[in-house]
Design an enzyme around this catalytic site. Structure first.
Site, short mmCIF file in Angstrom:
data_model
loop_
_atom_site.label_atom_id
_atom_site.label_comp_id
_atom_site.label_asym_id
_atom_site.label_seq_id
_atom_site.Cartn_x
_atom_site.Cartn_y
_atom_site.Cartn_z
N LYS A 13 0.89 -1.41 0.11
CA LYS A 13 0.04 0.00 -0.04
C LYS A 13 0.86 1.27 0.09
CE LYS A 13 -2.16 -1.11 4.05
NZ LYS A 13 -1.41 -2.32 3.96
N ARG A 88 -9.39 1.29 8.61
CA ARG A 88 -9.09 -0.03 8.96
C ARG A 88 -10.06 -0.82 9.58
NH1 ARG A 88 -3.15 0.85 8.91
NH2 ARG A 88 -1.90 -1.12 8.76
N ARG A 127 11.53 -5.76 4.66
CA ARG A 127 11.28 -4.33 4.51
C ARG A 127 12.50 -3.36 5.49
NH1 ARG A 127 5.39 -2.00 5.34
NH2 ARG A 127 5.23 -3.05 7.48
N ARG A 160 11.26 -1.86 11.21
CA ARG A 160 10.27 -1.41 11.97
C ARG A 160 10.11 -2.50 13.21
NH1 ARG A 160 5.35 0.53 8.30
NH2 ARG A 160 4.07 -0.82 10.15
N ARG A 171 -0.48 -8.92 13.39
CA ARG A 171 -1.28 -8.07 12.37
C ARG A 171 -1.94 -8.57 11.12
NH1 ARG A 171 3.79 -4.87 10.65
NH2 ARG A 171 2.35 -3.55 9.68
P1 ADP Z 1 2.34 -1.83 3.18
O1 ADP Z 1 2.16 -0.27 3.15
O2 ADP Z 1 0.78 -2.58 2.63
O3 ADP Z 1 2.38 -2.40 4.84
P2 ADP Z 1 4.75 -1.70 1.81
O4 ADP Z 1 4.48 -0.74 0.63
O5 ADP Z 1 5.55 -0.96 2.85
O6 ADP Z 1 3.43 -2.45 2.56
O7 ADP Z 1 5.56 -2.96 1.38
C1 ADP Z 1 5.83 -4.01 2.03
C2 ADP Z 1 7.25 -4.50 1.61
O8 ADP Z 1 6.94 -5.33 0.44
C3 ADP Z 1 8.26 -3.49 1.51
O9 ADP Z 1 9.73 -4.02 1.76
C4 ADP Z 1 8.16 -3.31 -0.03
O10 ADP Z 1 9.52 -2.82 -0.64
C5 ADP Z 1 7.87 -4.69 -0.59
N1 ADP Z 1 7.04 -4.80 -1.79
C6 ADP Z 1 6.13 -3.78 -2.19
N2 ADP Z 1 5.44 -4.11 -3.38
C7 ADP Z 1 6.04 -5.29 -3.65
C8 ADP Z 1 5.90 -6.13 -4.78
N3 ADP Z 1 4.97 -5.85 -5.61
N4 ADP Z 1 6.83 -7.25 -4.89
C9 ADP Z 1 7.86 -7.51 -3.86
N5 ADP Z 1 8.04 -6.73 -3.03
C10 ADP Z 1 7.17 -5.68 -2.79
P1 AMP Z 2 1.04 0.89 9.03
O1 AMP Z 2 1.98 1.58 8.84
O2 AMP Z 2 -0.01 1.24 8.09
O3 AMP Z 2 1.40 -0.79 8.75
O4 AMP Z 2 0.30 0.92 10.67
C1 AMP Z 2 1.30 0.73 11.66
C2 AMP Z 2 0.49 0.43 12.82
O5 AMP Z 2 -0.19 1.68 12.93
C3 AMP Z 2 -0.80 -0.69 12.67
O6 AMP Z 2 -0.16 -2.01 13.08
C4 AMP Z 2 -1.57 0.06 13.88
O7 AMP Z 2 -1.05 -0.37 15.11
C5 AMP Z 2 -1.39 1.53 13.71
N1 AMP Z 2 -2.40 1.95 12.85
C6 AMP Z 2 -2.26 2.75 11.45
N2 AMP Z 2 -3.46 2.78 10.97
C7 AMP Z 2 -4.35 2.60 11.56
C8 AMP Z 2 -5.82 2.73 11.63
N3 AMP Z 2 -6.44 3.29 10.66
N4 AMP Z 2 -6.44 2.35 12.59
C9 AMP Z 2 -5.98 1.74 13.91
N5 AMP Z 2 -4.71 1.63 14.08
C10 AMP Z 2 -3.69 2.20 12.96
#
Ligand code: ADP
Ligand code: AMP
Length: 216
Positions: A13, A88, A127, A160, A171
């Protein structure tokens, strides 16, 4: 254009939201990034959110909704935004819908990035995130030019705390219990678009841009 990103943690995302924001000149708003920035600054909001984030739980709706509504009321959101990690829960979605309805507006698209759970755990362990500018990397799929250093701002990259395997598993459970019902919710709202998130990053981007450009 008002877009929200749906998908499991690690689905991509944030990666895709950053590219959408760049192409369509709209702000990328991540509630997770807002909580982490607050934590870094030592605010009360940051401290309260940390207790939930570290366990992989959701921050309570009242706190989350307040920061989101405050953020989308800013001037730079006039022409739209891409929301990453919000809503969420169904109550969060309802608050957003009501806030938009009051202004005679609605969401344009809910982009649902589909990735199976087994691929998520591998993605999360690789990541790396930039605490300075929130850029996201992967040690194999999207490495920075210089290992451990952000290409954009030069800060040292971090893993993270909530990307540890046990927390990721929780999660994912929280996602299936509380967030996945939004897929049905936005399908009924007729704004849902599914995208195969197992493709290479650039192909995921292409599929999303085709939707947002109205090609699909
Ligand atoms: P989210 O915001 O949904 O938690 P991220 O954008 O942070 O996900 O992506 C999670 C991990 O996967 C990151 O390390 C990112 O570089 C990697 N990633 C994202 N899209 C892809 C893809 N299409 N193929 C492989 N790795 C990906
Ligand atoms: P993210 O960076 O989107 O993976 O979010 C990291 C963490 O922040 C999540 O696991 C939740 O603990 C908190 N968080 C982020 N967005 C929300 C939301 N919309 N509602 C509740 N918790 C959230």
């Amino acid at each position: 254009m008002k877009v929200i990103m749906l998908g499991a943690p690690g689905a991509g995302k944030g990666t895709q939201a950053a590219l959408i924001a760049e192409k369509y000149h709209i702000p990328h708003i991540s509630t997770g990034d807002i909580f982490r920035a607050n934590l870094k600054e030592g605010t009360e909001l940051g401290m309260r959110a940390k207790a939930y984030m570290d366990k992989g739980e959701l921050v309570p709706d009242d706190l989350t909704v307040e920061i989101l509504l405050d953020r989308v009321s800013k001037d730079d959101c006039r022409d739209g935004y891409v929301l990453d990690g919000f809503p969420r829960t169904i109550p969060q979605a309802e608050v957003l819908k009501d806030a938009l309805a009051k202004r005679g507006e609605k969401l344009d698209y809910a982009i649902n990035i589909e990735v199976p759970d087994d691929a998520i755990v591998t993605r999360m362990s690789g990541r790396r995130s930039c605490p300075g500018c929130n850029a996201v990397y992967h040690i194999v799929y999207n490495p920075p030019g210089k290992e451990g250093v952000c290409d954009v701002c030069g800060e040292a990259l971090v893993t993270r705390k909530d990307d540890e395997a046990d927390t990721v598993r929780n999660r994912l459970k929280v996602y299936h219990d509380q967030t996945a019902p939004l897929i049905d919710y936005y399908s009924k709202e007729e704004v849902l678009r599914d995208v195969d998130g197992t493709q290479e990053m650039k192909d995921v981007t292409e599929a999303i841009f085709a939707i947002l450009d109205g090609v699909q």
